[in-house]
Design a protein around this motif. Structure first.
Motif, PDB file in Angstrom:
ATOM      1  N   ALA A   1       0.832  -1.207   0.000  1.00  0.00           N
ATOM      2  CA  ALA A   1       0.000   0.000   0.000  1.00  0.00           C
ATOM      3  C   ALA A   1       0.866   1.256   0.000  1.00  0.00           C
ATOM      4  CB  ALA A   1      -0.936  -0.010   1.208  1.00  0.00           C
ATOM      5  N   LEU A   2       1.898   1.256   0.826  1.00  0.00           N
ATOM      6  CA  LEU A   2       2.814   2.399   0.868  1.00  0.00           C
ATOM      7  C   LEU A   2       3.538   2.575  -0.460  1.00  0.00           C
ATOM      8  CD1 LEU A   2       4.340   1.883   4.430  1.00  0.00           C
ATOM      9  CD2 LEU A   2       2.933   3.826   3.699  1.00  0.00           C
ATOM     10  N   GLN A   3       4.001   1.468  -1.014  1.00  0.00           N
ATOM     11  CA  GLN A   3       4.734   1.535  -2.276  1.00  0.00           C
ATOM     12  C   GLN A   3       3.864   2.090  -3.395  1.00  0.00           C
ATOM     13  OE1 GLN A   3       6.728  -2.102  -3.489  1.00  0.00           O
ATOM     14  NE2 GLN A   3       6.372  -1.633  -5.631  1.00  0.00           N
ATOM     15  N   GLU A   4       2.608   1.675  -3.424  1.00  0.00           N
ATOM     16  CA  GLU A   4       1.726   2.085  -4.515  1.00  0.00           C
ATOM     17  C   GLU A   4       1.472   3.586  -4.539  1.00  0.00           C
ATOM     18  OE1 GLU A   4      -1.545  -0.540  -3.732  1.00  0.00           O
ATOM     19  OE2 GLU A   4      -0.998  -1.886  -5.365  1.00  0.00           O
ATOM     20  N   VAL A   5       1.416   4.211  -3.364  1.00  0.00           N
ATOM     21  CA  VAL A   5       1.135   5.655  -3.356  1.00  0.00           C
ATOM     22  C   VAL A   5       2.396   6.492  -3.533  1.00  0.00           C
ATOM     23  CG1 VAL A   5      -0.916   5.330  -1.930  1.00  0.00           C
ATOM     24  CG2 VAL A   5       1.275   5.916  -0.833  1.00  0.00           C
ATOM     25  N   GLY A   6       3.580   5.863  -3.419  1.00  0.00           N
ATOM     26  CA  GLY A   6       4.819   6.603  -3.645  1.00  0.00           C
ATOM     27  C   GLY A   6       5.858   6.482  -2.558  1.00  0.00           C
ATOM     28  N   GLU A   7       5.509   5.840  -1.439  1.00  0.00           N
ATOM     29  CA  GLU A   7       6.420   5.719  -0.297  1.00  0.00           C
ATOM     30  C   GLU A   7       7.254   4.444  -0.463  1.00  0.00           C
ATOM     31  OE1 GLU A   7       7.055   7.650   3.709  1.00  0.00           O
ATOM     32  OE2 GLU A   7       6.425   8.233   1.708  1.00  0.00           O
ATOM     33  N   HIS A   8       8.336   4.543  -1.230  1.00  0.00           N
ATOM     34  CA  HIS A   8       9.152   3.376  -1.554  1.00  0.00           C
ATOM     35  C   HIS A   8      10.591   3.827  -1.792  1.00  0.00           C
ATOM     36  CE1 HIS A   8       9.121   4.573  -5.810  1.00  0.00           C
ATOM     37  NE2 HIS A   8       7.836   4.813  -5.642  1.00  0.00           N
ATOM     38  N   PRO A   9      11.509   2.895  -2.037  1.00  0.00           N
ATOM     39  CA  PRO A   9      12.930   3.262  -2.130  1.00  0.00           C
ATOM     40  C   PRO A   9      13.263   4.361  -3.132  1.00  0.00           C
ATOM     41  CG  PRO A   9      12.737   0.900  -1.914  1.00  0.00           C
ATOM     42  CD  PRO A   9      11.337   1.427  -2.048  1.00  0.00           C
ATOM     43  N   LEU A  10      12.521   4.451  -4.230  1.00  0.00           N
ATOM     44  CA  LEU A  10      12.826   5.492  -5.211  1.00  0.00           C
ATOM     45  C   LEU A  10      12.426   6.878  -4.717  1.00  0.00           C
ATOM     46  CD1 LEU A  10      11.811   3.749  -8.570  1.00  0.00           C
ATOM     47  CD2 LEU A  10      14.080   3.963  -7.544  1.00  0.00           C
ATOM     48  N   GLY A  11      11.472   6.915  -3.778  1.00  0.00           N
ATOM     49  CA  GLY A  11      11.134   8.180  -3.146  1.00  0.00           C
ATOM     50  C   GLY A  11      10.200   9.076  -3.926  1.00  0.00           C
TER      51      GLY A  11
ATOM     52  N   ILE B   1      16.616   1.039 -13.957  1.00  0.00           N
ATOM     53  CA  ILE B   1      15.808   1.157 -12.740  1.00  0.00           C
ATOM     54  C   ILE B   1      16.179   0.068 -11.739  1.00  0.00           C
ATOM     55  CG2 ILE B   1      13.817  -0.270 -13.395  1.00  0.00           C
ATOM     56  CD1 ILE B   1      13.668   3.190 -11.755  1.00  0.00           C
ATOM     57  N   THR B   2      16.555  -1.110 -12.246  1.00  0.00           N
ATOM     58  CA  THR B   2      17.002  -2.184 -11.353  1.00  0.00           C
ATOM     59  C   THR B   2      18.273  -1.773 -10.621  1.00  0.00           C
ATOM     60  OG1 THR B   2      16.036  -3.878 -12.772  1.00  0.00           O
ATOM     61  CG2 THR B   2      17.735  -4.595 -11.224  1.00  0.00           C
ATOM     62  N   SER B   3      19.186  -1.167 -11.353  1.00  0.00           N
ATOM     63  CA  SER B   3      20.431  -0.701 -10.746  1.00  0.00           C
ATOM     64  C   SER B   3      20.160   0.358  -9.690  1.00  0.00           C
ATOM     65  CB  SER B   3      21.355  -0.136 -11.829  1.00  0.00           C
ATOM     66  OG  SER B   3      22.530   0.388 -11.261  1.00  0.00           O
ATOM     67  N   LYS B   4      19.213   1.237  -9.986  1.00  0.00           N
ATOM     68  CA  LYS B   4      18.882   2.296  -9.033  1.00  0.00           C
ATOM     69  C   LYS B   4      18.264   1.718  -7.768  1.00  0.00           C
ATOM     70  CE  LYS B   4      16.757   6.871  -8.814  1.00  0.00           C
ATOM     71  NZ  LYS B   4      16.042   7.924  -9.585  1.00  0.00           N
ATOM     72  N   LEU B   5      17.392   0.728  -7.936  1.00  0.00           N
ATOM     73  CA  LEU B   5      16.778   0.085  -6.774  1.00  0.00           C
ATOM     74  C   LEU B   5      17.827  -0.627  -5.923  1.00  0.00           C
ATOM     75  CD1 LEU B   5      13.530  -1.397  -8.353  1.00  0.00           C
ATOM     76  CD2 LEU B   5      13.606   0.197  -6.434  1.00  0.00           C
ATOM     77  N   ASN B   6      18.729  -1.336  -6.593  1.00  0.00           N
ATOM     78  CA  ASN B   6      19.753  -2.086  -5.861  1.00  0.00           C
ATOM     79  C   ASN B   6      20.719  -1.178  -5.111  1.00  0.00           C
ATOM     80  OD1 ASN B   6      18.773  -4.574  -6.634  1.00  0.00           O
ATOM     81  ND2 ASN B   6      20.098  -4.735  -8.435  1.00  0.00           N
ATOM     82  N   SER B   7      20.883   0.028  -5.618  1.00  0.00           N
ATOM     83  CA  SER B   7      21.821   0.946  -4.976  1.00  0.00           C
ATOM     84  C   SER B   7      21.180   1.760  -3.859  1.00  0.00           C
ATOM     85  CB  SER B   7      22.411   1.902  -6.019  1.00  0.00           C
ATOM     86  OG  SER B   7      21.398   2.736  -6.563  1.00  0.00           O
TER      87      SER B   7
END
Length: 368
Positions: free
Chosen positions: A8-18, A328-334
């Motif tokens: 739920a948090l990820q879907e609204v924007g609260e996730h590692p990418l910010g 995007i995978t690289s960005k997530l992993n970093s």
């Protein structure tokens, strides 16, 4: 925090990418967005994700049929839009069709989303990506409920046709890909019921006689027991006449079948489903997922004709949309938070956990 809470948090924007990466969401699952201080919440914490979505990420939030109708089939949408119309799952289509004033259909939500996203991207050369999930087909398979499942498939077919019509009538170039990540239940027709050599028959008309899902009838049974405290002959009469005959359309239930329903109300959905499955001569091999190959249906997606490994579907979409998934995978992993978030989701959403969640909802009689 549960996996559903994190999603739920990820879907609204609260996730590692910010930042927000989704523009529109319509469906159920509202309890994961509400703080655990509210009665209808299923979150493990006190975060109000609907408030977070509106105040931090600019979402428009709606939660009723009336507000959905105000969207005017997508012509009156302010993005980003979050529409949550049920605390948990939107009811099975077999039941929802009798509650159309409360819950929008999958087809209605699909057509609304298509119209809204087309309008929002009319001046863009990037277009849009829309995922439409008939998620309750899987739930009906877990419950071995053939009547619920066939109506879920038909509901998905209507949404599929709406996408085809959109592609045919829109100036927007597009492609449609429909598939599944697995089969559920191991469904087979022409079930052998006795030791004698089987008939090569099944009876789809039995499914057409059902007016409610096994899940709905199980909830009705438990609500009736809680309200009346009935037992014995009175309860048997209610189960046989109101639930089995009126709800399933089955007029010849045996004493043993009725007793099985009554003996364990918490899991009576399985007993109701077995009653109708036997008469339709439909068999099931599991309440979990099976290894059956699944179909791919495409429209303007010729590259997916024939047999394919599942990863090729994602590869087609990546190439068609011309997106750089490696970047995007690289960005997530970093991102420092990424590993813990991904681990949480992987641990919480395995097949066994998903089925356990479905069974837990049956036992707790959680509201729709």
């Amino acid at each position: 925090m549960t996996a559903g809470d994190s999603i739920a948090l990820q879907e609204v924007g609260e996730h590692p990418l910010g930042y927000r990466v989704v523009d529109l969401m319509l469906g159920g699952g509202r309890c994961h967005f509400l703080p655990n201080t509210t009665a209808s919440s299923c979150r493990a914490d006190s975060r109000d994700v609907t408030k977070l979505a509106q105040e931090k990420y600019g979402w428009t939030y709606i939660n009723s049929r009336a507000e959905f109708d105000d969207l005017k089939s997508g012509k009156n949408v302010k993005l980003p839009l979050l529409g949550l119309f049920s605390d948990t799952d939107i009811p099975f289509e077999l039941d929802r069709r009798n509650m159309n004033d409360i819950y929008p259909s999958l087809d209605e939500m699909a057509r609304t989303a298509l119209a809204a996203l087309e309008a929002a991207t009319k001046d863009s050369d990037k277009g849009f990506f829309l995922m439409i999930e008939g998620s309750r087909i899987d739930h009906a398979g877990h419950g071995n409920d053939p009547a619920a499942q066939v109506h879920e498939v038909l509901a998905y077919d209507r949404a599929f046709q709406s996408v085809v019509d959109f592609l045919d009538n829109s100036d927007t170039e597009g492609a449609l890909v429909a598939t599944s990540d697995h089969e559920t239940g191991g469904l087979a027709v022409a079930r052998q019921l006795h030791a004698s050599y089987p008939q090569y028959l099944w009876y789809p008309e039995v499914l057409a006689n059902a007016s409610h899902s096994a899940e709905y009838l199980s909830r009705a049974l438990r609500a009736h027991i809680e309200k009346t405290n009935e037992s014995g002959k009175k309860l048997r009469h209610f189960v046989e006449n109101k639930l089995v005959e009126e709800g399933l359309g089955v007029m010849d239930a045996t004493d043993e079948e009725i007793e099985l329903v009554i003996s364990n109300p918490a899991l009576s959905a399985y007993a109701f489903a077995e009653i109708i499955s036997r008469r339709a001569q439909i068999g099931w091999s599991t309440h979990g997922h099976s290894a059956v190959d699944v179909n791919i249906y495409g429209y303007a997606a010729e590259a997916l004709r024939g047999n394919h490994e599942n990863i090729e579907v994602g590869g087609f979409l990546r190439d068609y949309l011309n997106v750089d998934v490696d970047a995007i995978t690289s960005k997530l992993n970093s991102t420092s938070r990424a590993s813990s978030e991904v681990s949480l989701l992987a641990a919480g959403m395995g097949d066994q956990a998903l089925f356990g969640h479905y069974e837990e909802r049956l036992q707790k009689n959680l509201p729709q």
